[in-house]
Design a protein around this motif. Structure first.
Motif, PDB file in Angstrom:
ATOM      1  N   TRP A  16     -17.737  26.364  41.285  1.00  0.00           N
ATOM      2  CA  TRP A  16     -16.651  26.559  40.328  1.00  0.00           C
ATOM      3  C   TRP A  16     -16.743  25.590  39.142  1.00  0.00           C
ATOM      4  O   TRP A  16     -16.187  25.852  38.081  1.00  0.00           O
ATOM      5  N   LEU A  17     -17.482  24.505  39.306  1.00  0.00           N
ATOM      6  CA  LEU A  17     -17.622  23.524  38.237  1.00  0.00           C
ATOM      7  C   LEU A  17     -18.809  23.820  37.324  1.00  0.00           C
ATOM      8  O   LEU A  17     -18.731  23.645  36.113  1.00  0.00           O
ATOM      9  N   TYR A 132      -4.067  16.424  36.011  1.00  0.00           N
ATOM     10  CA  TYR A 132      -4.671  17.531  35.270  1.00  0.00           C
ATOM     11  C   TYR A 132      -5.826  18.162  36.039  1.00  0.00           C
ATOM     12  O   TYR A 132      -6.007  19.387  36.002  1.00  0.00           O
ATOM     13  N   ALA A 133      -6.606  17.348  36.730  1.00  0.00           N
ATOM     14  CA  ALA A 133      -7.729  17.890  37.493  1.00  0.00           C
ATOM     15  C   ALA A 133      -7.251  18.888  38.542  1.00  0.00           C
ATOM     16  O   ALA A 133      -7.912  19.907  38.803  1.00  0.00           O
ATOM     17  N   PRO A 166     -14.131  17.318  39.798  1.00  0.00           N
ATOM     18  CA  PRO A 166     -14.941  16.486  38.905  1.00  0.00           C
ATOM     19  C   PRO A 166     -14.334  15.081  38.789  1.00  0.00           C
ATOM     20  O   PRO A 166     -13.119  14.948  38.622  1.00  0.00           O
ATOM     21  N   VAL A 167     -15.163  14.061  38.874  1.00  0.00           N
ATOM     22  CA  VAL A 167     -14.683  12.675  38.769  1.00  0.00           C
ATOM     23  C   VAL A 167     -15.520  11.944  37.714  1.00  0.00           C
ATOM     24  O   VAL A 167     -16.632  11.496  37.995  1.00  0.00           O
ATOM     25  N   THR A 424     -13.269  19.345  33.145  1.00  0.00           N
ATOM     26  CA  THR A 424     -14.596  19.731  33.626  1.00  0.00           C
ATOM     27  C   THR A 424     -15.699  19.282  32.671  1.00  0.00           C
ATOM     28  O   THR A 424     -16.872  19.560  32.908  1.00  0.00           O
ATOM     29  N   GLY A 425     -15.323  18.609  31.585  1.00  0.00           N
ATOM     30  CA  GLY A 425     -16.329  18.065  30.676  1.00  0.00           C
ATOM     31  C   GLY A 425     -16.930  19.066  29.726  1.00  0.00           C
ATOM     32  O   GLY A 425     -17.980  18.814  29.142  1.00  0.00           O
TER      33      GLY A 425
END
Length: 460
Positions: A16-17, A132-133, A166-167, A424-425
């Motif tokens: 999913w990322l 938000y994540a 995501p971190v 997600t960048g």
């Protein structure tokens, strides 16, 4: 706003990322947060006052919308999870509701349902970023897809924490949170303005209907006291009648050829098959024989469930419905389109509520209640004019409300897309949150750069 992408990306290994910026990690939630740390013990004082949050009180768009106050002894048995600042609520039951909300400035003794997982970020996850994540559309979709069950899909907390998130590095988490705090506030303000407009349009709609069905359209018409509290003063040429003289109960059994009808406040009266198609879900269908159903004719009015909230529905179809409903057939002095407005007007609904001492949620309105509220007798030609006027006015107001609803939908889509892209960048927000230097700060920075270059003059 056009924002750049990060310089380099790598495969996250999470479907999913997809690709994430180099330097970011994708880890299971269990490595970045704990879940359900604090629970009210059964030994809690029964008199402790708590503020309770249930699944239906939370939405992805608005967060916690309301709380209920209970003493511990009177609270639902599911009122057990304690929360604190920085936690994030994620619903683990009825996950299609997308009940996800951050905890910000919580009330004292705020307790949430055991239907929530209370996610508490650890040192790897900044709480401002975490909120938000966990609202990102990809994460929400992942929660829903891993849920099991049809009517009440649910996910175990142990399965929830296995979902990867995501971190980014902590400093980038802070930049993302700052950026999204700023941008979502702007979007939320625009949404609130449109919601306020919809509320005002609804108020104008109600006021227009109530005035027209009780005062008519001509402001210069002489008025008289109707002698009926809910009607007040009415045009002098109108009369008042007992409602049982204008409507009677239709009790004919259903015909074998009748199609089943559904009465709803959302759509009015329509065939049950059409209701199922519109809603995209099944309803409880009557499977008894026709002897347990009642026939309905066009221009009947159906007293449906929750009628104390305005559930007397004008029927334009021929068919049948459950004997639990009451069908009203017009006798005289009734132009159905006019009474479709009158029986939905706020002043009439309030009059109905005075016919009972207790109105429970879902309480059924019976003919005995309906018969207690007298109705205006309006010349049929005037009823036709009033109904046509209200149809036209409502169309205008509903069109404006629909436009605002469309704007709200687009703003919410924009909000959701912005959150997803940032966490997600897919966009690099770091430059967007760097403070713009003042003139004095710029001069100091310039001097520092000059000194570093080795071009300073030494004192002799």
């Amino acid at each position: 706003m056009s924002l750049p992408r990060y310089p380099e990306y790598k495969d996250s290994g999470v479907q999913w990322l997809g690709a994430v910026p180099s330097g970011w990690n994708a880890v299971r939630l269990m490595w970045a947060a704990s879940v359900n740390d604090d629970v009210l013990p059964e030994s809690t004082s029964p008199t402790l006052e708590i503020q309770y949050v249930d699944i239906g009180s939370v939405s992805l768009d608005r967060g916690i919308e309301r709380t209920e106050q209970f003493s511990f002894s009177e609270a639902p048995s599911r009122a057990r999870r304690l929360v604190r600042e920085g936690d994030v609520l994620v619903s683990t039951v009825r996950t299609y509701l997308k009940a996800i909300a951050p905890i910000v400035s919580p009330l004292d003794n705020l307790v949430v349902s055991t239907g929530f997982a209370v996610v508490r970020p650890n040192g790897k996850l900044q709480s401002g970023y975490a909120k938000y994540a966990l609202q990102a559309s990809g994460f929400v979709d992942e929660v829903i897809s891993r849920s099991t069950g049809i009517s009440y899909p649910a996910i175990n907390a142990s399965d929830l924490v296995r979902i990867a998130i995501p971190v980014p590095p902590i400093d980038q988490q802070s930049s993302i949170a700052t950026f999204l705090d700023r941008e979502t506030v702007k979007l939320d303000k625009l949404i609130a303005e449109q919601e306020k407009l919809i509320t005002l349009l609804a108020e104008k709609r109600r006021a227009t209907i109530s005035h027209a069905v009780t005062r008519g359209l001509n402001p210069d018409t002489p008025m008289k006291d109707s002698g009926v509290a809910w009607l007040g003063f009415i045009p002098a040429h109108w009369e008042v009648s007992q409602s049982r003289r204008m409507f009677a109960v239709r009790s004919e059994p259903a015909l074998a050829s009748d199609r089943m009808l559904t009465a709803s406040q959302k759509y009015g009266v329509l065939y049950q098959s059409d209701f199922v198609e519109r809603e995209g879900r099944r309803v409880v269908e009557v499977i008894l024989g026709v002897e347990h159903l009642r026939h309905v004719e066009p221009n009947d009015f159906i007293i449906s469930m929750r009628s104390f909230q305005g559930g007397i529905e004008w029927c334009k179809l021929r068919g049948s419905t459950s004997f639990h409903y009451v069908m009203l057939r017009p006798l005289k002095w009734v132009h159905p389109p006019f009474f479709a407005h009158l029986l939905k007007s706020s002043v009439y609904i309030q009059a109905l509520r005075t016919t009972t001492n207790l109105i429970r949620d879902g309480q059924e309105l019976r003919f005995s209640n309906f018969a207690q509220v007298d109705l205006p007798v309006v010349p049929l030609e005037e009823q036709i004019r009033i109904a046509a006027f209200l149809d036209e006015e409502n169309l205008k107001l509903d069109s404006l409300a629909a436009e605002s609803a469309s704007v709200i939908r687009l703003l919410r889509e924009r909000r959701s897309a912005l959150i997803a892209a940032a966490v997600t960048g897919q966009i690099d927000v770091r430059a967007a949150v760097r403070p713009v230097p003042t003139e004095a700060a710029a001069l100091v920075a310039s001097a520092k750069d000059f000194n570093k270059s080795g071009n300073t003059r030494r004192r002799p």
